[in-house]
Design a protein around this motif. Sequence first.
Motif, PDB file in Angstrom:
ATOM      1  N   LEU A   1       0.854  -1.182   0.000  1.00 16.84           N
ATOM      2  CA  LEU A   1       0.000   0.000   0.000  1.00 16.84           C
ATOM      3  C   LEU A   1       0.895   1.240   0.000  1.00 16.84           C
ATOM      4  O   LEU A   1       1.580   1.530   0.977  1.00 16.84           O
ATOM      5  CB  LEU A   1      -0.916   0.030   1.225  1.00 16.84           C
ATOM      6  N   SER A   2       0.905   1.949  -1.133  1.00 17.23           N
ATOM      7  CA  SER A   2       1.603   3.233  -1.205  1.00 17.23           C
ATOM      8  C   SER A   2       0.581   4.323  -0.915  1.00 17.23           C
ATOM      9  O   SER A   2      -0.547   4.278  -1.414  1.00 17.23           O
ATOM     10  CB  SER A   2       2.222   3.444  -2.589  1.00 17.23           C
ATOM     11  N   TYR A   3       0.986   5.312  -0.124  1.00 13.56           N
ATOM     12  CA  TYR A   3       0.010   6.326   0.291  1.00 13.56           C
ATOM     13  C   TYR A   3       0.686   7.670   0.529  1.00 13.56           C
ATOM     14  O   TYR A   3       1.912   7.767   0.670  1.00 13.56           O
ATOM     15  CB  TYR A   3      -0.722   5.861   1.550  1.00 13.56           C
ATOM     16  N   ASP A   4      -0.142   8.699   0.557  1.00 16.52           N
ATOM     17  CA  ASP A   4       0.317  10.058   0.810  1.00 16.52           C
ATOM     18  C   ASP A   4       0.365  10.262   2.323  1.00 16.52           C
ATOM     19  O   ASP A   4      -0.672  10.365   2.982  1.00 16.52           O
ATOM     20  CB  ASP A   4      -0.631  11.059   0.159  1.00 16.52           C
ATOM     21  N   HIS A   5       1.579  10.332   2.856  1.00 19.00           N
ATOM     22  CA  HIS A   5       1.755  10.400   4.302  1.00 19.00           C
ATOM     23  C   HIS A   5       1.285  11.743   4.876  1.00 19.00           C
ATOM     24  O   HIS A   5       1.149  11.897   6.087  1.00 19.00           O
ATOM     25  CB  HIS A   5       3.231  10.191   4.640  1.00 19.00           C
ATOM     26  N   ARG A   6       1.006  12.710   4.013  1.00 21.66           N
ATOM     27  CA  ARG A   6       0.455  13.978   4.488  1.00 21.66           C
ATOM     28  C   ARG A   6      -0.953  13.783   5.045  1.00 21.66           C
ATOM     29  O   ARG A   6      -1.396  14.533   5.906  1.00 21.66           O
ATOM     30  CB  ARG A   6       0.398  15.004   3.356  1.00 21.66           C
ATOM     31  N   LEU A   7      -1.643  12.788   4.513  1.00 17.17           N
ATOM     32  CA  LEU A   7      -3.039  12.544   4.892  1.00 17.17           C
ATOM     33  C   LEU A   7      -3.212  11.258   5.688  1.00 17.17           C
ATOM     34  O   LEU A   7      -4.027  11.183   6.605  1.00 17.17           O
ATOM     35  CB  LEU A   7      -3.902  12.496   3.621  1.00 17.17           C
ATOM     36  N   ILE A   8      -2.467  10.223   5.320  1.00 15.82           N
ATOM     37  CA  ILE A   8      -2.642   8.891   5.911  1.00 15.82           C
ATOM     38  C   ILE A   8      -1.460   8.573   6.824  1.00 15.82           C
ATOM     39  O   ILE A   8      -0.302   8.602   6.388  1.00 15.82           O
ATOM     40  CB  ILE A   8      -2.760   7.827   4.807  1.00 15.82           C
ATOM     41  N   ASP A   9      -1.748   8.275   8.073  1.00 16.24           N
ATOM     42  CA  ASP A   9      -0.705   7.903   9.026  1.00 16.24           C
ATOM     43  C   ASP A   9      -0.343   6.427   8.849  1.00 16.24           C
ATOM     44  O   ASP A   9      -1.113   5.636   8.289  1.00 16.24           O
ATOM     45  CB  ASP A   9      -1.179   8.145  10.460  1.00 16.24           C
TER      46      ASP A   9
END
Length: 408
Positions: free
Chosen positions: A375-383
């Motif tokens: 799972l790649s994610y935008d760490h600005r939004l998802i912890d």
Amino acid sequence: MATEVKVPTLGESITEATVGEWLKQPGEAVAADEPIASLETDKVSVEVPSPVAGVMGEHAVAVGDTVEVGALIATIEAGDGAPAAAPAPAPEAKASTPDTAGQQAPAEGDEPAALSPSVRRAVLETGVDPSTIKGSGKDGRITKEDVMAAAEGKGQAAPAPAPTPAAAPAPAAAGERKEERVRMTRLRQTIAKRLKSAQDTAALLTTFNDVDMTAVIEARTKYKELFEKKHGVRLGFMGFFVKAACMALKDVPSVNAQIDGDEIVYHDYADISVAVSAPQGLVVPVIRSADQMSVAEVEKTIGDFGKRAKSGDLKMEEMKGGTFTISNGGVFGSLMSTPIINPPQSAVLGLHRIEDRPVVRNGEVVVRPMMYLALSYDHRLIDGREAVTFLVALKNAIEDPTRILIDL
């Protein structure tokens, strides 16, 4: 009197395209609504039909040119015209028999003229005789995938014999190295820009887990024949993963959200983008309201996307939007990867190949069919906690598919 052919409306916010290939040459007969050219946009290839029957006039633009909506690209003249391509000379035509097919380059006839540049290149590289290939593209045209399948022995009775010395090209000089420059398609340019933009804008992070596929494989094996008989589509793994992802997205809403300026937009629906391989590259159509669908409806939708991606019939509006993406690199043999998000989405799930690995169950080492999840994610939004929670929820649903049925 000549009839002008202009670039048609290509969709909302799309104002230009690139000429991908000409399907009709000057002097050839053209039927009304018959495709005469292929245009490449940021998302899909679009065929331009002839508005009238007649004879193909001069091309006003060349392959690779950028054209705007409403621009003149060709004319259709009155008349009957000539066949699509002149037949090969009689002696050469007679030399091509079932016993010798594939021993020499194909004659300059109908089929070579109808091949796109990428297909012609694949034919030259593989040595496959295109006359032996049944095209899966629109109107029976041969695609690059058809050529590669034939080269692997899937589409021809036997491997093509090696060319005779007389037909073989002259060997390259010792130490000679060649280069080829090919213009990037509009789709490839757009993919490059979007992926680089995602890296520059989002704080990308990837979290991994693995999943035991035993239960899904058993369910698929047990019910695949009944499923196909009832629903007219094969039961694959993507149906399970899409439904499991929808459940996990409800548990962790931030994974299904996106950043818009200084606001976070949460969605109470799941529009799942699925990466599909097409001749011109990877396209990502969207399964709308996948959370409201059954596994059968998901499988039918994905199957339809796959067929129309090959034939170039996907519509641009079908690839807009999407709140979460699933990309299955496992079909190509990938063991593990770090996928890049599809902006403005905030996360993408990467699936990989299934392979038997030793794992510990109840204190014993056993062999199970395992798959890595990424799972790649935008760490600005998802912890990190939310990313792990999402993957665990997905893993639990796949390892116990009953959870999907009872929404647990």
